[in-house]
Design an enzyme around this catalytic site. Structure first.
Site, PDB file in Angstrom:
ATOM      1  N   TYR A 328      -2.286  21.042  44.879  1.00 43.09           N
ATOM      2  CA  TYR A 328      -1.327  22.057  44.483  1.00 43.09           C
ATOM      3  C   TYR A 328       0.039  21.872  45.121  1.00 43.09           C
ATOM      4  O   TYR A 328       1.054  22.271  44.543  1.00 43.09           O
ATOM      5  CB  TYR A 328      -1.858  23.457  44.838  1.00 43.09           C
ATOM      6  CG  TYR A 328      -3.085  23.847  44.055  1.00 43.09           C
ATOM      7  CD1 TYR A 328      -2.971  24.326  42.753  1.00 43.09           C
ATOM      8  CD2 TYR A 328      -4.353  23.724  44.595  1.00 43.09           C
ATOM      9  CE1 TYR A 328      -4.092  24.683  42.019  1.00 43.09           C
ATOM     10  CE2 TYR A 328      -5.485  24.086  43.875  1.00 43.09           C
ATOM     11  CZ  TYR A 328      -5.354  24.561  42.584  1.00 43.09           C
ATOM     12  OH  TYR A 328      -6.467  24.897  41.858  1.00 43.09           O
ATOM     13  N   VAL A 387      -9.632  17.345  40.023  1.00 41.17           N
ATOM     14  CA  VAL A 387     -10.439  18.408  39.419  1.00 41.17           C
ATOM     15  C   VAL A 387      -9.812  19.787  39.563  1.00 41.17           C
ATOM     16  O   VAL A 387     -10.354  20.767  39.054  1.00 41.17           O
ATOM     17  CB  VAL A 387     -11.871  18.415  39.987  1.00 41.17           C
ATOM     18  CG1 VAL A 387     -12.602  17.138  39.608  1.00 41.17           C
ATOM     19  CG2 VAL A 387     -11.880  18.610  41.500  1.00 41.17           C
ATOM     20  N   GLU A 388      -8.684  19.868  40.259  1.00 44.72           N
ATOM     21  CA  GLU A 388      -7.895  21.096  40.290  1.00 44.72           C
ATOM     22  C   GLU A 388      -6.430  20.735  40.460  1.00 44.72           C
ATOM     23  O   GLU A 388      -6.066  19.982  41.353  1.00 44.72           O
ATOM     24  CB  GLU A 388      -8.290  22.021  41.453  1.00 44.72           C
ATOM     25  CG  GLU A 388      -9.589  22.762  41.265  1.00 44.72           C
ATOM     26  CD  GLU A 388      -9.789  23.821  42.348  1.00 44.72           C
ATOM     27  OE1 GLU A 388      -8.775  24.411  42.796  1.00 44.72           O
ATOM     28  OE2 GLU A 388     -10.932  24.029  42.749  1.00 44.72           O
ATOM     29  N   ASN A 389      -5.616  21.283  39.582  1.00 42.54           N
ATOM     30  CA  ASN A 389      -4.172  21.183  39.672  1.00 42.54           C
ATOM     31  C   ASN A 389      -3.642  22.238  38.721  1.00 42.54           C
ATOM     32  O   ASN A 389      -4.091  22.316  37.575  1.00 42.54           O
ATOM     33  CB  ASN A 389      -3.680  19.785  39.269  1.00 42.54           C
ATOM     34  CG  ASN A 389      -2.170  19.659  39.217  1.00 42.54           C
ATOM     35  OD1 ASN A 389      -1.611  19.180  38.234  1.00 42.54           O
ATOM     36  ND2 ASN A 389      -1.497  20.069  40.272  1.00 42.54           N
TER      37      ASN A 389
END
Length: 493
Positions: A328, A387-389
């Protein structure tokens, strides 16, 4: 810098969620209460600001809530999520329309073993995930399943102090074995723990340990709990390889890429130290042993990890097949007296003057993602998945019902271009799942106002709304990117 490189033909495009942020139905279908079901919503301050990390629960708060003595005005938004439990077919249809090749999700431990101590699993919970996986597979979407994503049965926290107890390892093994047996033919990609390094920020969220029970020794508790999670992850990887030879089981880290605030050597050394503290987690899970740089850190902090004979063998026997990351923002490190106090803070006191900030004060740094991917590939040589952004933002619904979220499109485009650059650099990046393809309850603040999705959910911070789903402008844009395997990133449309 421009490049003519393209994404690999088999690159996996998709989105990511967590059971505790979308499912709801906290006590339906035989589910027990989990640690996330006690995450409170704290209303914004008078100036509109929101305090991050409002989700630590004390043992006293939980005990009061269990017997109905808590403040009736207290909101626990994760208990109702966005009602994915009842609406999963329609939501998955939207994911199929987007063109997803993969959907990262988690299984709620408390939906399978309501207290964590049962000998036999809850069949109704197992059947629910059967339906979810079947619906995904029918639309050509691979499930990428996280076993532990910021929740565990609350009874394990109450009775054992969560992952502070070595006994929790066996309970987790039973949970993992149960879902491996049940879903071996449906799920080929697994992640053991979500962002294990969260233990340092919130030992309750990451490890199910009540902070009031470890007051004054939080750091010791965080690393001891982490050791037990390391062992559990390694055991589960070894078990999974035996039970599902065709499956891939990876680890995950919240990647905190850190820059030195200046070229002053002491600042660079501080950044190296911060980097090591972050990479400690994949170092153990990929290399199968504790890195030597942690010896000095533990000694200086007075941390003693309680181990048992054979622990080293367990770690070596269960190394991860791939590394997945959430990304992030980036951080600055500076050699200063309070450096330890601000280490790893979600919203750091040190601001990078070259970066813009999101509405929640998070630095936006697309190039940092390329740096992170290059560093991880160079250090480990293992396949990588982002896998998360994502971008938490306040969306405005126009009079005609449209949501024009150009800011989300801009964020996504810039980050995907840097993923493509990393691939051109030779990094083996195999997939990308945007965090929150559908609006969900925020992990850190339990808000709905902090929206990430391509799909709007009509629900406010207090749980009011129709729950109707509406496509934002970013929906069609990401759909086009997926359909063209990234070629649309070069278009001005």
């Amino acid at each position: 810098m421009t490049t003519s490189a393209a994404f690999p033909a088999d690159f996996l495009w998709g989105g990511a969620t967590a059971a505790n942020q979308i499912e709801g139905a906290a006590q339906e279908g035989g589910k027990g209460l989990s640690t996330s079901d006690f995450a409170r919503f704290v209303p914004p301050m008078a100036d509109g600001s929101v305090i991050d990390f409002t989700f630590d629960a004390t043992s006293h708060q939980v005990e009061a809530a269990l017997v109905g003595e808590d403040d009736p005005q207290t909101l626990y938004p994760k208990r109702h999520g966005i009602d994915f439990y009842h609406r999963f077919r329609d939501d998955i249809a939207l994911f199929g329309e987007l063109g997803f090749g993969v959907f990262r999700m988690s299984i709620s431990w408390a939906r399978i073993f309501p207290t964590g101590f049962e000998e036999e699993p809850n069949e109704e919970g197992l059947a629910f995930y059967d339906q979810v996986f079947d619906e995904l597979l029918a639309r050509g979407i691979r499930p990428l399943v996280t076993l532990s994503h910021y929740e565990m049965p609350i009874e394990i926290s109450r009775r054992l102090d969560g992952w502070l107890s070595r006994e929790t390892i066996g309970l987790f093994e039973r949970f993992a074995r149960t879902v491996f047996e049940r879903y071996a033919d449906k799920v080929k990609m697994w992640i053991t723990f979500n962002e294990m390094n969260m233990n340092l920020t919130s030992v309750y969220t990451g490890a199910g340990v009540f902070p009031d029970r470890v007051a004054g020794r939080e750091l010791q508790a965080a690393y001891q709990a982490t050791h037990h999670q390391f062992l559990a992850a390694a055991k589960v990887v070894a078990m999974g390889h035996e039970m599902m030879p065709d499956a891939q089981i990876g680890c995950m880290i919240c990647r905190l890429e850190t820059y030195a605030a200046t070229c002053k050597p002491e600042d660079v050394m501080r950044a190296t130290h911060e980097d090591n503290l972050n990479l400690f987690y994949p170092d153990v899970q990929v290399r199968g042993e504790y890195p030597t740089y942690m010896n000095r850190y533990f000694a200086e902090k007075g941390i003693t990890i309680v181990t048992e004979p054979g622990d080293d063998d367990i770690l070596r026997a269960g190394t991860a097949d791939f590394i997945s990351i959430s990304y992030y923002m980036t951080y600055l490190a500076e050699d200063r007296p309070d450096a330890d106090d601000i280490s790893g803070s979600l919203v750091s006191k040190l601001k990078n003057p070259h970066l813009e900030l999101s509405a929640w004060g998070w630095p936006v740094d697309p190039v940092g993602l390329r740096i992170a991917l290059n560093k991880l590939w160079g250090r480990y040589g293992k396949p990588l998945y982002v896998v998360e952004n994502g971008l938490g933002a306040v969306d405005t619904v126009a009079e005609d019902g449209a949501i024009h979220d150009d800011y989300r499109i801009d964020y996504l485009r810039k980050h995907l271009l840097q993923v493509r650059e990393a691939i051109a650099d030779g990094v083996d990046v195999r997939g990308y799942t945007w965090w929150g393809p559908i609006d969900l309850v925020s992990c850190s603040t339990s808000q709905m106002t902090k929206r990430y999705g391509f799909i709007h959910v009509d629900q406010d911070d207090y749980g009011r709304g129709t729950l109707a789903r509406t496509k934002k402008d970013s929906f069609a844009w990401y759909q086009r990117v997926i359909a063209t395997n990234g070629a649309a990133l070069d278009s001005d449309d």
